[in-house]
Design a protein around this motif. Sequence first.
Motif, PDB file in Angstrom:
ATOM      1  N   GLY A 289       0.811  -1.219   0.000  1.00  0.00           N
ATOM      2  CA  GLY A 289       0.000   0.000   0.000  1.00  0.00           C
ATOM      3  C   GLY A 289       0.837   1.259   0.000  1.00  0.00           C
ATOM      4  N   LEU A 290       1.874   1.307   0.842  1.00  0.00           N
ATOM      5  CA  LEU A 290       2.735   2.492   0.901  1.00  0.00           C
ATOM      6  C   LEU A 290       3.443   2.731  -0.418  1.00  0.00           C
ATOM      7  N   ALA A 291       3.960   1.652  -1.009  1.00  0.00           N
ATOM      8  CA  ALA A 291       4.658   1.794  -2.291  1.00  0.00           C
ATOM      9  C   ALA A 291       3.697   2.216  -3.393  1.00  0.00           C
ATOM     10  N   ALA A 292       2.466   1.704  -3.361  1.00  0.00           N
ATOM     11  CA  ALA A 292       1.493   2.065  -4.397  1.00  0.00           C
ATOM     12  C   ALA A 292       1.153   3.552  -4.338  1.00  0.00           C
ATOM     13  N   VAL A 293       0.986   4.101  -3.136  1.00  0.00           N
ATOM     14  CA  VAL A 293       0.669   5.522  -3.008  1.00  0.00           C
ATOM     15  C   VAL A 293       1.808   6.383  -3.547  1.00  0.00           C
ATOM     16  N   LEU A 294       3.059   5.986  -3.295  1.00  0.00           N
ATOM     17  CA  LEU A 294       4.202   6.733  -3.804  1.00  0.00           C
ATOM     18  C   LEU A 294       4.223   6.759  -5.326  1.00  0.00           C
ATOM     19  N   GLU A 295       3.682   5.711  -5.967  1.00  0.00           N
ATOM     20  CA  GLU A 295       3.670   5.639  -7.431  1.00  0.00           C
ATOM     21  C   GLU A 295       2.328   6.084  -8.007  1.00  0.00           C
ATOM     22  N   ASP A 296       1.498   6.747  -7.167  1.00  0.00           N
ATOM     23  CA  ASP A 296       0.196   7.272  -7.601  1.00  0.00           C
ATOM     24  C   ASP A 296      -0.752   6.185  -8.088  1.00  0.00           C
ATOM     25  N   VAL A 297      -0.674   5.023  -7.466  1.00  0.00           N
ATOM     26  CA  VAL A 297      -1.626   3.944  -7.748  1.00  0.00           C
ATOM     27  C   VAL A 297      -2.700   3.969  -6.660  1.00  0.00           C
ATOM     28  N   GLN A 298      -3.932   4.021  -7.068  1.00  0.00           N
ATOM     29  CA  GLN A 298      -5.031   4.154  -6.117  1.00  0.00           C
ATOM     30  C   GLN A 298      -5.223   2.875  -5.304  1.00  0.00           C
ATOM     31  N   ILE A 299      -5.439   3.064  -4.001  1.00  0.00           N
ATOM     32  CA  ILE A 299      -5.777   1.950  -3.114  1.00  0.00           C
ATOM     33  C   ILE A 299      -7.294   1.886  -2.989  1.00  0.00           C
ATOM     34  N   ARG A 300      -7.866   0.760  -3.323  1.00  0.00           N
ATOM     35  CA  ARG A 300      -9.322   0.616  -3.269  1.00  0.00           C
ATOM     36  C   ARG A 300      -9.813   0.015  -1.962  1.00  0.00           C
ATOM     37  N   GLY A 301      -8.905  -0.507  -1.190  1.00  0.00           N
ATOM     38  CA  GLY A 301      -9.331  -1.054   0.096  1.00  0.00           C
ATOM     39  C   GLY A 301      -8.275  -1.944   0.705  1.00  0.00           C
ATOM     40  N   PHE A 302      -8.496  -2.234   1.949  1.00  0.00           N
ATOM     41  CA  PHE A 302      -7.600  -3.093   2.728  1.00  0.00           C
ATOM     42  C   PHE A 302      -8.481  -4.078   3.479  1.00  0.00           C
ATOM     43  N   GLY A 303      -8.028  -5.303   3.594  1.00  0.00           N
ATOM     44  CA  GLY A 303      -8.878  -6.288   4.261  1.00  0.00           C
ATOM     45  C   GLY A 303      -8.102  -7.433   4.852  1.00  0.00           C
ATOM     46  N   LEU A 304      -8.875  -8.353   5.436  1.00  0.00           N
ATOM     47  CA  LEU A 304      -8.285  -9.508   6.105  1.00  0.00           C
ATOM     48  C   LEU A 304      -9.168 -10.725   5.876  1.00  0.00           C
ATOM     49  N   HIS A 305      -8.572 -11.811   5.379  1.00  0.00           N
ATOM     50  CA  HIS A 305      -9.240 -13.109   5.263  1.00  0.00           C
ATOM     51  C   HIS A 305      -8.809 -13.981   6.434  1.00  0.00           C
ATOM     52  N   VAL A 306      -9.745 -14.722   6.983  1.00  0.00           N
ATOM     53  CA  VAL A 306      -9.409 -15.759   7.958  1.00  0.00           C
ATOM     54  C   VAL A 306      -9.899 -17.071   7.373  1.00  0.00           C
ATOM     55  N   LEU A 307      -8.968 -17.852   6.828  1.00  0.00           N
ATOM     56  CA  LEU A 307      -9.285 -19.142   6.228  1.00  0.00           C
ATOM     57  C   LEU A 307      -9.109 -20.216   7.283  1.00  0.00           C
ATOM     58  N   LEU A 308     -10.193 -20.714   7.814  1.00  0.00           N
ATOM     59  CA  LEU A 308     -10.221 -21.626   8.946  1.00  0.00           C
ATOM     60  C   LEU A 308      -9.634 -20.909  10.161  1.00  0.00           C
ATOM     61  N   ILE A 309      -8.329 -21.051  10.425  1.00  0.00           N
ATOM     62  CA  ILE A 309      -7.717 -20.284  11.513  1.00  0.00           C
ATOM     63  C   ILE A 309      -6.526 -19.463  11.018  1.00  0.00           C
ATOM     64  N   ILE A 310      -6.260 -19.501   9.714  1.00  0.00           N
ATOM     65  CA  ILE A 310      -5.083 -18.823   9.157  1.00  0.00           C
ATOM     66  C   ILE A 310      -5.477 -17.446   8.651  1.00  0.00           C
ATOM     67  N   PRO A 311      -4.907 -16.369   9.249  1.00  0.00           N
ATOM     68  CA  PRO A 311      -5.238 -15.010   8.807  1.00  0.00           C
ATOM     69  C   PRO A 311      -4.346 -14.586   7.647  1.00  0.00           C
ATOM     70  N   MET A 312      -4.930 -13.902   6.665  1.00  0.00           N
ATOM     71  CA  MET A 312      -4.184 -13.392   5.518  1.00  0.00           C
ATOM     72  C   MET A 312      -4.736 -12.026   5.144  1.00  0.00           C
ATOM     73  N   ALA A 313      -3.916 -11.005   5.236  1.00  0.00           N
ATOM     74  CA  ALA A 313      -4.327  -9.649   4.864  1.00  0.00           C
ATOM     75  C   ALA A 313      -4.190  -9.460   3.351  1.00  0.00           C
ATOM     76  N   TYR A 314      -4.846  -8.441   2.813  1.00  0.00           N
ATOM     77  CA  TYR A 314      -4.705  -8.124   1.389  1.00  0.00           C
ATOM     78  C   TYR A 314      -4.905  -6.625   1.191  1.00  0.00           C
ATOM     79  N   THR A 315      -4.279  -6.109   0.136  1.00  0.00           N
ATOM     80  CA  THR A 315      -4.454  -4.722  -0.286  1.00  0.00           C
ATOM     81  C   THR A 315      -5.012  -4.726  -1.694  1.00  0.00           C
ATOM     82  N   GLN A 316      -6.141  -4.067  -1.893  1.00  0.00           N
ATOM     83  CA  GLN A 316      -6.774  -4.026  -3.217  1.00  0.00           C
ATOM     84  C   GLN A 316      -6.320  -2.757  -3.925  1.00  0.00           C
TER      85      GLN A 316
END
Length: 512
Positions: free
Chosen positions: A163-190
């Motif tokens: 996300g930080l690198a995308a903002v520096l390159e003027d790429v729009q961030i559409r959202g930030f989120g978190l998946h919990v697959l069973l018990i394994i957490p995985m974040a994502y940046t859209q």
Amino acid sequence: MELIVILGVVVLLYVVLLFFDGFFKSCMHYPYDAFLRGTGLTVKFLRLQWHTTALNRSIVKWSTKYPKILDCSFNAGVYLSLVLMPFAIVMIVVSSLQTNLHGQSAKVVTTGGAGGGDPRSSAARRMVEIDLVVPGVNLPINELGYYVAALAINSVVHELGHGLAAVLEDVQIRGFGLHVLLIIPMAYTQLDSDLLNTLRLWKKLRVLCAGIWHNLLLGLLTYLLFMATPFLFSALYRTSDGVIVTALKNNSPMAGARGLEQGDIVRSINSCEIRHEDSWFECLLHTIHSPPAYCVSTDFVHLNDESVPMSHKNDGLIECCGSDNTASSCFEYMVDANEDDVPLPQHMCLNIRKTIENSFGYCQHNGQCAEGHCFKPSISNYTTIMQIRRESKPDVIYIGHPGDATRTVHVSRFIPKTGLFAPRLADSIQLLLKYVTVFAIGLAFINVMPCYGFDGQHIVNALLSDGAIQQRIPQKSKRDMISLAVNVVGTLFVFILVAKVFWLSLSRLVSV
């Protein structure tokens, strides 16, 4: 079995959540739908998802606050990621083809991955291997919470880098989120993929490699904190003055009336001084490699000899004590080469505790004693005598295998200076730092691999779209075929490695 029970409970909770999700959607559709939109929550089978745009402004603010520092940082991330990629490929290919995975190995965690846009090696082993961290197999089940927390921290930091690198390159961030697959957490940046694809090669690589770079930085930071933990807690704990017993298993043979107790402070084992957990294990190992021998006086031997006619055991040891005399052992007189005469028999039966308590100390090399004569207990190669010295308490004399201590006794180097702070506080922080460090290195390692779902896939595609590559391979179809082949092969080797390690880990679990 404990892991299966935990997973069963988690699956049951997901079923309950799905039931209520369907119930509220049918009976309270509009208010429940408004609640889901407001919170960004989504309930699916064995998966929870949380999505938000509330962090977009914060990420933009952070990235524009120190642009020059971030510029240099992300440039370094690109260089390091490109250097790491061939190393990761070679390691994964070699580990996948390696047939012997039974020894201990250097472990790189391969649990969990994050997309760019959307977990003592043997001296005889020269090959570095990769191993999965599997809860309940090579990860203690009681540390599962640390495993999940460390993975969540690494995943969030990874996506924050994108996300930080995308903002520096003027790429729009559409959202930030978190998946919990069973018990394994995985974040994502859209991110806006169209804007990302229009960037020049170097700018695109800065965005794609930022997550890997952030994992490496996080690993370095937590490793330094892990190493500095004793110093940071030195005001509350004694950290190089022995170990404290934090727990004993119910079946521990080292517990009892004259055994170890929770809260005991252990200072030494035989002649080996203990400073921290590492020296605790080293001293236990030393008792096997260098069994103790004791310097005792001639008068003590004559007054306490309980010998019976000697016999030989099945393992070849000499037995000179009665079968019902469990408190004594047959001691062998270690004759000093410098002595002219032998004033004592070669074997004598002596009470173990009395002998240790009345000895002048431990024998030196070649059975030499500054005072008295050297006697060595005649015991099996699989057992030893451990004199465990405790602070402000009598010594514990234990006859058995040092593995009994490693399996059933839990110790900590953090000895509280007051009763306000238990060792568990510092131990928990240090354990979390250890897992975060291991997972940070592992996630950076596996994400740079050209494999579908990982950053390496997008990095390879970006490299093949470079102008220099286009001049040498002008046909887009050929470049696409090369990209497809590289990612398919990388994915195949990762799959082979994961499948093999899972199989071997489950085999070890079943064999236990």
